[in-house]
Enzyme design. Structure first.
Site, PDB file in Angstrom:
ATOM      1  N   LEU A 100      16.063 -13.558  -9.287  1.00 13.59           N
ATOM      2  CA  LEU A 100      15.119 -14.147 -10.241  1.00 13.59           C
ATOM      3  C   LEU A 100      13.885 -13.248 -10.200  1.00 13.59           C
ATOM      4  O   LEU A 100      13.524 -12.734  -9.130  1.00 13.59           O
ATOM      5  CB  LEU A 100      14.723 -15.570  -9.832  1.00 13.59           C
ATOM      6  CG  LEU A 100      15.767 -16.684  -9.995  1.00 13.59           C
ATOM      7  CD1 LEU A 100      15.201 -18.016  -9.513  1.00 13.59           C
ATOM      8  CD2 LEU A 100      16.232 -16.808 -11.442  1.00 13.59           C
ATOM      9  N   ASP A 101      13.230 -13.082 -11.340  1.00 10.55           N
ATOM     10  CA  ASP A 101      12.036 -12.243 -11.375  1.00 10.55           C
ATOM     11  C   ASP A 101      10.920 -12.845 -10.518  1.00 10.55           C
ATOM     12  O   ASP A 101      10.921 -14.046 -10.240  1.00 10.55           O
ATOM     13  CB  ASP A 101      11.510 -12.111 -12.817  1.00 10.55           C
ATOM     14  CG  ASP A 101      12.508 -11.390 -13.710  1.00 10.55           C
ATOM     15  OD1 ASP A 101      13.323 -10.612 -13.187  1.00 10.55           O
ATOM     16  OD2 ASP A 101      12.456 -11.622 -14.936  1.00 10.55           O
ATOM     17  N   TYR A 102       9.948 -12.007 -10.187  1.00 12.81           N
ATOM     18  CA  TYR A 102       8.774 -12.402  -9.387  1.00 12.81           C
ATOM     19  C   TYR A 102       8.105 -13.651  -9.964  1.00 12.81           C
ATOM     20  O   TYR A 102       7.704 -14.563  -9.248  1.00 12.81           O
ATOM     21  CB  TYR A 102       7.807 -11.213  -9.426  1.00 12.81           C
ATOM     22  CG  TYR A 102       6.617 -11.297  -8.517  1.00 12.81           C
ATOM     23  CD1 TYR A 102       6.765 -11.314  -7.130  1.00 12.81           C
ATOM     24  CD2 TYR A 102       5.320 -11.322  -9.043  1.00 12.81           C
ATOM     25  CE1 TYR A 102       5.664 -11.355  -6.297  1.00 12.81           C
ATOM     26  CE2 TYR A 102       4.213 -11.363  -8.211  1.00 12.81           C
ATOM     27  CZ  TYR A 102       4.391 -11.381  -6.844  1.00 12.81           C
ATOM     28  OH  TYR A 102       3.297 -11.424  -6.023  1.00 12.81           O
ATOM     29  N   HIS A 187      16.769  -9.107 -16.164  1.00 11.44           N
ATOM     30  CA  HIS A 187      15.763  -9.738 -17.054  1.00 11.44           C
ATOM     31  C   HIS A 187      16.405 -10.269 -18.339  1.00 11.44           C
ATOM     32  O   HIS A 187      15.824 -10.192 -19.419  1.00 11.44           O
ATOM     33  CB  HIS A 187      14.652  -8.748 -17.432  1.00 11.44           C
ATOM     34  CG  HIS A 187      14.075  -8.010 -16.275  1.00 11.44           C
ATOM     35  ND1 HIS A 187      13.437  -8.647 -15.232  1.00 11.44           N
ATOM     36  CD2 HIS A 187      14.039  -6.687 -15.971  1.00 11.44           C
ATOM     37  CE1 HIS A 187      13.037  -7.743 -14.352  1.00 11.44           C
ATOM     38  NE2 HIS A 187      13.399  -6.559 -14.769  1.00 11.44           N
ATOM     39  N   LYS A 190      14.500 -12.976 -20.689  1.00 10.64           N
ATOM     40  CA  LYS A 190      13.282 -12.415 -21.305  1.00 10.64           C
ATOM     41  C   LYS A 190      13.657 -11.397 -22.371  1.00 10.64           C
ATOM     42  O   LYS A 190      13.083 -11.371 -23.457  1.00 10.64           O
ATOM     43  CB  LYS A 190      12.403 -11.767 -20.233  1.00 10.64           C
ATOM     44  CG  LYS A 190      11.758 -12.775 -19.308  1.00 10.64           C
ATOM     45  CD  LYS A 190      10.947 -12.074 -18.237  1.00 10.64           C
ATOM     46  CE  LYS A 190      10.438 -13.069 -17.205  1.00 10.64           C
ATOM     47  NZ  LYS A 190       9.960 -12.419 -15.992  1.00 10.64           N
TER      48      LYS A 190
END
Ligand code: URA
Length: 234
Positions: A100-102, A187, A190
């Site tokens: 998962l992204d930051y 990602h 997004k």
């Protein structure tokens, strides 16, 4: 695959240095054959014997974490930022399943079971992942259709997705969309919105297969129970 000396050291019977000595002295067998090479890689199913005794495999552990924002999905960070592994009290070496992204929050699994991790991440197994995205703008029905049918990101079309419009907020000019996808491209969510002209303001993953975040606040975690592990394997 891991280095033989590391596997021996982790079993607790010898330090890494001592394990190297044992290998060089011909005391270590892998799948019945003496191994003298220090860098030899073994996998989880390899039978490793030291002085004729099979070393026991590490117990498997499985955690479900509600990842907060501002934590990276990795085991180590070169900039010393907090990682998802730092949030879990566990002596065994665990790692996250996927990413998962930051700034993305929500459900992530961590384990030391490489086999299950591979199964969950392999695209052919089509494990559903449910995301809730808050996006800038009022999304149009035709754009929801595009997301559903697949959009091109990084030169390749995404697979069909399930899409639900949860809410539109005309005052703040935002929309909330639920997406169910089974790919795990970088990602992905997004980029899917970006490809049709919308910016994702917030992203949360709510479900992986049948697992959700029930009872877990941000930063909290729990162990999976044996039934859940069995069901994931199935
Ligand atoms: N898709 C994204 O864009 N980010 C995530 O963290 C997960 C899926």
């Amino acid at each position: 695959m891991e280095r033989l000396q590391k596997v021996i050291a982790r079993s607790g019977i010898a330090s890494r240095r001592k394990a190297e000595e044992l290998i060089l002295n011909g005391k270590v067998k892998v799948d019945g054959k003496v191994i003298l090479e220090l860098g030899t890689k073994v996998n989880e199913n390899s039978k490793v014997e030291v002085n004729g005794v099979l070393i026991s495999k590490e117990d498997k552990v499985y955690y479900l974490l509600n990842k907060p924002r501002g934590v990276i999905t990795s085991t180590k960070d070169e900039h010393n930022r907090k990682t998802v592994v730092d949030l879990i009290e566990e002596d065994k070496r665990i790692y996250p399943v996927g990413r998962l992204d930051y700034d993305t929050t929500g459900i992530i699994l961590l384990t030391n079971d490489g086999e299950l991790s591979n199964l969950l991440m392999h695209p052919k197994n089509e494990i559903d992942k449910v995301y809730i995205a808050k996006i800038k703008g009022i999304i149009l029905p035709k754009d929801l259709m595009q997301l559903k049918n697949g959009v091109v990101i990084d030169g390749r079309k995404t697979k069909k997705a399930r899409i639900k419009l949860k809410k539109i907020d005309k005052i703040n000019n935002t929309s909330i969309v639920e997406l169910t996808i089974h790919e795990g491209r970088n990602h992905q969510v997004k980029k899917m919105f970006e490809s049709i002209g919308y910016e994702v303001l917030k992203l949360k993953r709510e479900k992986i297969a049948f697992l959700d975040l029930s009872g877990l606040k941000s930063g909290e975690y729990r162990k999976l129970n044996p039934k859940e592990v069995k069901k994931l394997y199935a």
